[in-house]
Design a protein around this motif. Structure first.
Motif, PDB file in Angstrom:
ATOM      1  N   GLY A 110     -13.023 -23.619 -14.484  1.00 47.27           N
ATOM      2  CA  GLY A 110     -14.007 -24.696 -14.711  1.00 47.27           C
ATOM      3  C   GLY A 110     -13.894 -25.849 -13.735  1.00 47.27           C
ATOM      4  O   GLY A 110     -14.504 -26.905 -13.951  1.00 47.27           O
ATOM      5  N   ASP A 134     -20.904 -21.920 -16.827  1.00 49.63           N
ATOM      6  CA  ASP A 134     -20.060 -22.832 -17.600  1.00 49.63           C
ATOM      7  C   ASP A 134     -20.676 -24.239 -17.573  1.00 49.63           C
ATOM      8  O   ASP A 134     -20.603 -24.943 -16.561  1.00 49.63           O
ATOM      9  N   ALA A 135     -21.291 -24.621 -18.698  1.00 42.36           N
ATOM     10  CA  ALA A 135     -22.017 -25.897 -18.754  1.00 42.36           C
ATOM     11  C   ALA A 135     -21.103 -27.081 -18.446  1.00 42.36           C
ATOM     12  O   ALA A 135     -21.473 -27.998 -17.710  1.00 42.36           O
ATOM     13  N   GLN A 136     -19.894 -27.013 -19.015  1.00 45.00           N
ATOM     14  CA  GLN A 136     -18.936 -28.106 -18.829  1.00 45.00           C
ATOM     15  C   GLN A 136     -18.606 -28.283 -17.341  1.00 45.00           C
ATOM     16  O   GLN A 136     -18.602 -29.398 -16.818  1.00 45.00           O
ATOM     17  N   ALA A 137     -18.363 -27.163 -16.664  1.00 45.84           N
ATOM     18  CA  ALA A 137     -18.023 -27.199 -15.230  1.00 45.84           C
ATOM     19  C   ALA A 137     -19.191 -27.777 -14.433  1.00 45.84           C
ATOM     20  O   ALA A 137     -18.999 -28.584 -13.526  1.00 45.84           O
ATOM     21  N   ARG A 160     -21.500 -29.796 -15.490  1.00 43.73           N
ATOM     22  CA  ARG A 160     -21.622 -31.238 -15.744  1.00 43.73           C
ATOM     23  C   ARG A 160     -20.728 -32.029 -14.794  1.00 43.73           C
ATOM     24  O   ARG A 160     -21.059 -33.128 -14.377  1.00 43.73           O
ATOM     25  N   ARG A 161     -19.581 -31.432 -14.452  1.00 46.49           N
ATOM     26  CA  ARG A 161     -18.666 -32.106 -13.510  1.00 46.49           C
ATOM     27  C   ARG A 161     -19.321 -32.302 -12.142  1.00 46.49           C
ATOM     28  O   ARG A 161     -19.049 -33.278 -11.456  1.00 46.49           O
TER      29      ARG A 161
END
Ligand code: TXA
Ligand code: MG
Length: 334
Positions: free
Chosen positions: A23, A42-45, A47-48
């Motif tokens: 991620g 990977d949505a979280q990744a 967003r970064r």
């Protein structure tokens, strides 16, 4: 701590693939400009990426794939994809297609479409194959700045924000990919010009490619972003004001101070060794000019000039893309 710059050894590629799988973010070379990559699933990744670039959430990302099998994980292919892929992929062409559910909405800014590209840079291709994941990657610059065409440019713009840069040398094209929406193969729409031209695409598709003219303001929300999110009027901005000219002449230069820099398209006969005259290609070669444009703007940006001036390229081939970037750098709607 500044970002670590990695050479493209197999051991380093494996390590960076691990970062992406967990991620993390990695700045990667492509044949167009450097990109800031994360696992596109990977949505979280992803967003970064937006945080690192300070990019507004309504400006969607391009998903990079190793092959057509990977493309089918993220998008619905149609006949036009096969035809264009055969001629232009791997290469500097991005296709807007219907999105598959596996792609988190953050990547596409909530749009039902997704932009996909199969890059040609050998290091990025190897990295894509090792990690086995589609990679979302916008250009690796702070939002609104000039795109990076070397690892040093990435370090300069994002070095304090990201941890890893894969160094693949200077980018071969130096201009971002051509973007074409081919969801309706009978009515393809060019969203961003690049080194692959609308005329070339039209010849392969057998239909004319329409040129999108709508521009939207950065950060505008909702409905508008669905039209042409890639067409921000002001983009690629150097710090100093940039003024564009149809032609730069000796007389124009003489009227201004020596603290203003001039970017000519080809080497003018009248430079007389002046330190404030630059050119994109001595012989006026469009490909070379495209490759050098952002690197020169990066350099002049640090040069302490009061104002930058640039001359438009001939409007043929990659000249359309060069002029598009110059007009946007000048904050002009065109
Ligand atoms: O050459 C390139 O395309 C580079 C390298 C890294 O691949 N990438 C790049 O990304 O230039 P970026 O984010 O700087 O520009 C991509 C543009 C954005 O302006 C975005 O609005 C547009 O592509 N875009 C992405 N998804 C889209 C979609 N579904 N529909 C329309 N435009 C889209
Ligand atoms: Mg960009």
């Amino acid at each position: 701590m500044p970002a670590q710059i990695h050479r493209g050894t197999l051991a380093n590629l494996r390590r960076l693939a691990g970062v992406l799988r967990r991620g993390g973010l990695v700045a990667v070379p492509t044949e167009t400009v450097y990109g800031l990559a994360a696992n596109a699933l990977d949505a979280q990744a992803c967003r970064r990426i937006f945080r690192a670039k300070r990019r507004p959430a309504n400006d969607p990302l391009i998903v990079h794939v190793a092959d057509l099998r990977m493309l089918r994980q993220v998008a619905e292919p149609n006949d036009a994809v096969a035809r264009l892929a055969r001629v232009f992929w791997p290469g500097p062409l991005t296709l807007v297609l219907a999105r598959k559910a596996a792609v988190p909405p953050v990547v596409t800014a909530g749009l039902p479409s997704v932009a996909v590209r199969m890059p040609a840079h050998p290091l990025l291709r190897r990295l894509l194959r090792i990690c086995g994941l589609p990679l979302a990657a916008p250009s690796a610059n702070p939002f609104g700045h000039v795109s990076p065409t070397t690892a040093a440019h990435v370090q300069e713009g994002l070095g304090q924000t990201i941890a890893h840069i894969l160094d693949g040398g200077p980018c071969r094209h130096g201009l971002e990919s051509t973007i074409v929406d081919i969801r309706d193969p009978l009515r393809p729409v060019l969203l961003r010009p690049g080194v692959i031209t609308a005329a070339q695409l039209g010849r392969v598709l057998g239909v004319p490619v329409h040129i999108a003219t709508r521009r939207v303001a950065a950060g505008s929300a909702g409905q508008q972003s669905a039209l042409a999110p890639g067409l921000l009027a002001r983009h690629y901005s150097p710090r100093q004001p940039l003024i564009i000219h149809q032609r730069i002449t000796a007389a124009m230069v003489a009227r201004r101070g020596t603290d203003e820099a001039w970017i000519c398209f080809r080497k003018p006969a009248w430079t007389g060794g002046a330190k404030n005259i630059f050119w994109l290609s001595a012989a006026g070669d469009l490909r070379e000019a495209g490759r050098r444009l952002f690197a020169l703007v990066h350099r002049l940006d640090r040069g302490g000039w009061k104002r930058l001036h640039a001359e438009l390229a001939p409007s043929a081939g990659a000249g359309h893309a060069i002029n598009d970037r110059l007009r946007r750098a000048a904050g002009r709607r065109s």
